[in-house]
Design an enzyme around this catalytic site. Structure first.
Site, PDB file in Angstrom:
ATOM      1  N   HIS A  17       0.868  -1.197   0.000  1.00  0.00           N
ATOM      2  CA  HIS A  17       0.000   0.000   0.000  1.00  0.00           C
ATOM      3  C   HIS A  17       0.897   1.237   0.000  1.00  0.00           C
ATOM      4  O   HIS A  17       1.500   1.574   1.017  1.00  0.00           O
ATOM      5  CB  HIS A  17      -0.912   0.029   1.221  1.00  0.00           C
ATOM      6  CG  HIS A  17      -1.871   1.183   1.223  1.00  0.00           C
ATOM      7  ND1 HIS A  17      -3.235   1.021   1.331  1.00  0.00           N
ATOM      8  CD2 HIS A  17      -1.675   2.512   1.113  1.00  0.00           C
ATOM      9  CE1 HIS A  17      -3.825   2.197   1.291  1.00  0.00           C
ATOM     10  NE2 HIS A  17      -2.890   3.137   1.161  1.00  0.00           N
ATOM     11  N   HIS A  19       1.646   5.371  -1.698  1.00  0.00           N
ATOM     12  CA  HIS A  19       1.353   6.552  -2.523  1.00  0.00           C
ATOM     13  C   HIS A  19       2.675   7.128  -3.011  1.00  0.00           C
ATOM     14  O   HIS A  19       3.528   7.486  -2.183  1.00  0.00           O
ATOM     15  CB  HIS A  19       0.625   7.621  -1.697  1.00  0.00           C
ATOM     16  CG  HIS A  19      -0.661   7.123  -1.107  1.00  0.00           C
ATOM     17  ND1 HIS A  19      -1.885   7.302  -1.724  1.00  0.00           N
ATOM     18  CD2 HIS A  19      -0.918   6.436   0.038  1.00  0.00           C
ATOM     19  CE1 HIS A  19      -2.832   6.759  -0.974  1.00  0.00           C
ATOM     20  NE2 HIS A  19      -2.278   6.222   0.098  1.00  0.00           N
ATOM     21  N   LYS A 103      -9.274   0.050  -5.976  1.00  0.00           N
ATOM     22  CA  LYS A 103      -9.281   0.676  -4.659  1.00  0.00           C
ATOM     23  C   LYS A 103     -10.628   1.338  -4.410  1.00  0.00           C
ATOM     24  O   LYS A 103     -11.082   2.169  -5.207  1.00  0.00           O
ATOM     25  CB  LYS A 103      -8.156   1.714  -4.591  1.00  0.00           C
ATOM     26  CG  LYS A 103      -8.084   2.494  -3.296  1.00  0.00           C
ATOM     27  CD  LYS A 103      -7.595   1.635  -2.130  1.00  0.00           C
ATOM     28  CE  LYS A 103      -7.778   2.351  -0.811  1.00  0.00           C
ATOM     29  NZ  LYS A 103      -6.587   2.963  -0.307  1.00  0.00           N
ATOM     30  N   HIS A 140     -10.461   1.320   1.618  1.00  0.00           N
ATOM     31  CA  HIS A 140     -10.236   2.314   2.679  1.00  0.00           C
ATOM     32  C   HIS A 140     -11.468   2.233   3.578  1.00  0.00           C
ATOM     33  O   HIS A 140     -12.541   2.706   3.215  1.00  0.00           O
ATOM     34  CB  HIS A 140     -10.066   3.719   2.099  1.00  0.00           C
ATOM     35  CG  HIS A 140      -9.785   4.739   3.165  1.00  0.00           C
ATOM     36  ND1 HIS A 140      -8.565   5.344   3.317  1.00  0.00           N
ATOM     37  CD2 HIS A 140     -10.566   5.219   4.164  1.00  0.00           C
ATOM     38  CE1 HIS A 140      -8.613   6.161   4.365  1.00  0.00           C
ATOM     39  NE2 HIS A 140      -9.818   6.111   4.891  1.00  0.00           N
ATOM     40  N   HIS A 178      -4.757  -0.623   5.787  1.00  0.00           N
ATOM     41  CA  HIS A 178      -4.296   0.147   6.957  1.00  0.00           C
ATOM     42  C   HIS A 178      -5.263   0.067   8.144  1.00  0.00           C
ATOM     43  O   HIS A 178      -5.825   1.068   8.581  1.00  0.00           O
ATOM     44  CB  HIS A 178      -3.993   1.605   6.601  1.00  0.00           C
ATOM     45  CG  HIS A 178      -4.958   2.298   5.688  1.00  0.00           C
ATOM     46  ND1 HIS A 178      -6.300   2.383   5.930  1.00  0.00           N
ATOM     47  CD2 HIS A 178      -4.759   2.954   4.521  1.00  0.00           C
ATOM     48  CE1 HIS A 178      -6.871   3.061   4.955  1.00  0.00           C
ATOM     49  NE2 HIS A 178      -5.971   3.412   4.086  1.00  0.00           N
ATOM     50  N   ASP A 251       1.456   2.624   3.519  1.00  0.00           N
ATOM     51  CA  ASP A 251       0.620   3.811   3.337  1.00  0.00           C
ATOM     52  C   ASP A 251       1.466   5.087   3.409  1.00  0.00           C
ATOM     53  O   ASP A 251       0.970   6.140   3.823  1.00  0.00           O
ATOM     54  CB  ASP A 251      -0.538   3.861   4.341  1.00  0.00           C
ATOM     55  CG  ASP A 251      -1.607   4.883   3.944  1.00  0.00           C
ATOM     56  OD1 ASP A 251      -1.700   5.230   2.753  1.00  0.00           O
ATOM     57  OD2 ASP A 251      -2.345   5.341   4.841  1.00  0.00           O
TER      58      ASP A 251
HETATM   59  C1  NCD Z   1      -3.474   9.236   1.862  1.00  0.00           C
HETATM   60  C2  NCD Z   1      -2.909  10.256   0.859  1.00  0.00           C
HETATM   61  O1  NCD Z   1      -2.368  11.272   1.279  1.00  0.00           O
HETATM   62  O2  NCD Z   1      -3.002  10.009  -0.349  1.00  0.00           O
HETATM   63  N1  NCD Z   1      -3.485   9.820   3.157  1.00  0.00           N
HETATM   64  C3  NCD Z   1      -3.503   9.151   4.335  1.00  0.00           C
HETATM   65  O3  NCD Z   1      -3.629   9.784   5.375  1.00  0.00           O
HETATM   66  N2  NCD Z   1      -3.348   7.846   4.392  1.00  0.00           N
HETATM   67  C4  NCD Z   1      -4.801   8.811   1.415  1.00  0.00           C
HETATM   68  C5  NCD Z   1      -5.236   7.541   2.072  1.00  0.00           C
HETATM   69  O4  NCD Z   1      -4.727   6.465   1.768  1.00  0.00           O
HETATM   70  O5  NCD Z   1      -6.129   7.613   2.918  1.00  0.00           O
HETATM   71 ZN    ZN Z   2      -3.266   5.125   1.512  1.00  0.00          ZN
END
Ligand code: NCD
Ligand code: ZN
Length: 350
Positions: A17, A19, A103, A140, A178, A251
Site C-alpha cells: 500500500h 502513494h 481501490k 479504505h 491500513h 501507506d
Molecule cells: C493518503 C494520501 O495522502 O493520499 N493519506 C492518508 O492519510 N493515508 C490517502 C489515504 O490512503 O487515505
Molecule cells: Zn493510503
C-alpha cells in the site's frame, strides 16, 4: 557497524500500500521505496484519479521512468473505483497483466477521494465481475458521515459496509487497508476466507497521544487517524502471532510541508525513507522479530498470488539520525521521526 550488531537478512519485501504521487514528487519519493522493496501496490488517488486500465498503464510507465538508473522495481497497479466504473474495465485491467486490484475510497474519506464511491451498491456489477476474475478489492475502511465520531469511523464501516459486502460477494478477495483498531482485528480474524489486511508502521508504533504530544503534531496526522493504546496493542498482537492474513503496507503518503503545516492540514504520513526499518522496531518491540520476514516478504505476495521475491535485504540494528526534511519539488517533505533516531538500518547483503 560494530561486529557485534544484531542483524537479520530477509527475502526482499513488498509494500502492499503506497502513494508515490506523480511528476517531480514521484521522482523525489520513489527511490526510497525502490531501495527497500522489490514491488509496491501503487495507490490510484492522483488528481484526476487513475480509474481506467489505460491510465494505469501510462502511470506505470511514468513510475518506471522515474526509477534511478539500474534499479529494479515492479509497480503493482490499482484502479480507482468510482460510481461510474464500467464493469468491462475489470476485464481490461485483468488483461493488462500489471493491474492487480481496484481501490474503494468512500467518497470524501481522505486525500483526493472526492471521485470515490457514494454508495457501495452502485458498483455491484463491477464487484461481481471482480469476483469472477479474481481481481482484489482494496478498501479504505471508514464511513464518511461527519456525525460519526472520527475514532469510530472504521468500526462503523465494518458493521455497515464491509461485513455486508463480504457476505454479498462471498468469493470477492478483499484487503482491508491500513487497519487501526481492535474492531478491525476482530473482523479479519473471524472473517470468511479471502479477506486480509495491511498494517502501517505508524499505527504499530504510535497511538493518538502522538497527535498532541506537547502541541498539535500535523506530521502524525493520517487517515484512518491514530487510535488508542489498546487498539495499537491489538495490532501488535496480530503481528506477533504470525497470522498470514496480516501483511505490510506502509501507506507512505507524502505531502509537502506547506500542505501539512496549515490551518487545514492534509492527512498522510511519509515513511518510505524507513519503510522497512520502522517495522523492524515494531516487531522487535512485540518480541517477534522472527515474524517480520513473512509479514514483509511472503504473506502479501501469497495473498495476491504473486511469486515471492528472489533477492535479499539485510537489517542491522544500528541507530541513525533521520534528516529534518527531504527535498520535495519546490517544497520539502517532513518524514516520520524527522530529527529523531531509528534503531534499524538497511544494507544490501554482501
Ligand atoms: C493518503 C494520501 O495522502 O493520499 N493519506 C492518508 O492519510 N493515508 C490517502 C489515504 O490512503 O487515505
Ligand atoms: Zn493510503
Amino acid at each position: 557497524m560494530s561486529s557485534g550488531s544484531l542483524s537479520i537478512t530477509l527475502r526482499r519485501p513488498d509494500d502492499m500500500h503506497l502513494h508515490v504521487r506523480d511528476g517531480e514528487s514521484l521522482r523525489a519519493v520513489l527511490p526510497f521505496t525502490a531501495a527497500r522493496f522489490a514491488r509496491a501496490l501503487i495507490m490510484p488517488n492522483l488528481k484526476p484519479a487513475v480509474s481506467t486500465a489505460e491510465q494505469a498503464l501510462s502511470y506505470r510507465r511514468r513510475i518506471l521512468d522515474a526509477l534511478p538508473a539500474g534499479t529494479r522495481f515492479e509497480p503493482l497497479m490499482t484502479l480507482y473505483l468510482t460510481d461510474r466504473t464500467d464493469p468491462a474495465e475489470v476485464d481490461r485491467a485483468r488483461a493488462s497483466g500489471c493491474i492487480v486490484g481496484f481501490k474503494l475510497y468512500p467518497a470524501g474519506a481522505t486525500t483526493h477521494s472526492d471521485a470515490g464511491v457514494t454508495d457501495i451498491r452502485r458498483v455491484d456489477a463491477v464487484l461481481a465481475r471482480m469476483q469472477e476474475t479474481g481481481l482484489v478489492l482494496e478498501v479504505h475502511g471508514e464511513v464518511t458521515d461527519p456525525r460519526v465520531d472520527i475514532f469510530e469511523r472504521e468500526s462503523r464501516f465494518i458493521d455497515t459496509v464491509l461485513a455486508p459486502l463480504a457476505e454479498r460477494f462471498p468469493r470477492l478477495r478483499i484487503v482491508f487497508e491500513h487497519i487501526t483498531s481492535r474492531a478491525a482485528v476482530r473482523f479479519v480474524l473471524s472473517a470468511r476466507e479471502g479477506i486480509a489486511a495491511t498494517l502501517t508502521p505508524q499505527h504499530l508504533l504510535m497511538n493518538r497521544n502522538a497527535l498532541f504530544a506537547g502541541g498539535l503534531r500535523p506530521h502524525h496526522y493520517c487517515l484512518p487517524v491514530l487510535k488508542s493504546e489498546a487498539d495499537r496493542e491489538a495490532l501488535l498482537g496480530v503481528i506477533a502471532s504470525g497470522d498470514p492474513r496480516f501483511f505490510l503496507g506502509t501507506d507512505s503518503a507524502p505531502h509537502g510541508r506547506a500542505a501539512k503545516e496549515a490551518a487545514c492540514g492534509c492527512a498522510g504520513i511519509f515513511s518510505a525513507h524507513a519503510g522497512l526499518e520502522l517495522y523492524a522496531e515494531a516487531f522487535e518491540a512485540a518480541g517477534a522479530l522472527e515474524r517480520l520476514e513473512a509479514f514483509a516478504s511472503a504473506y502479501g505476495a501469497d495473498f495476491y498470488g504473486l511469486p515471492r521475491n528472489e533477492g535479499r535485504i539485510r537489517l542491522v540494528k544500528t541507530d541513525w539520525d533521520v534528516p529534518a526534511s527531504y527535498p520535495f519539488g519546490a517544497d520539502v517533505l517532513i518524514p516520520l521521526r524527522a530529527g529523531e533516531r531509528i534503531a534499524w538500518r538497511i544494507e544490501e547483503p554482501a
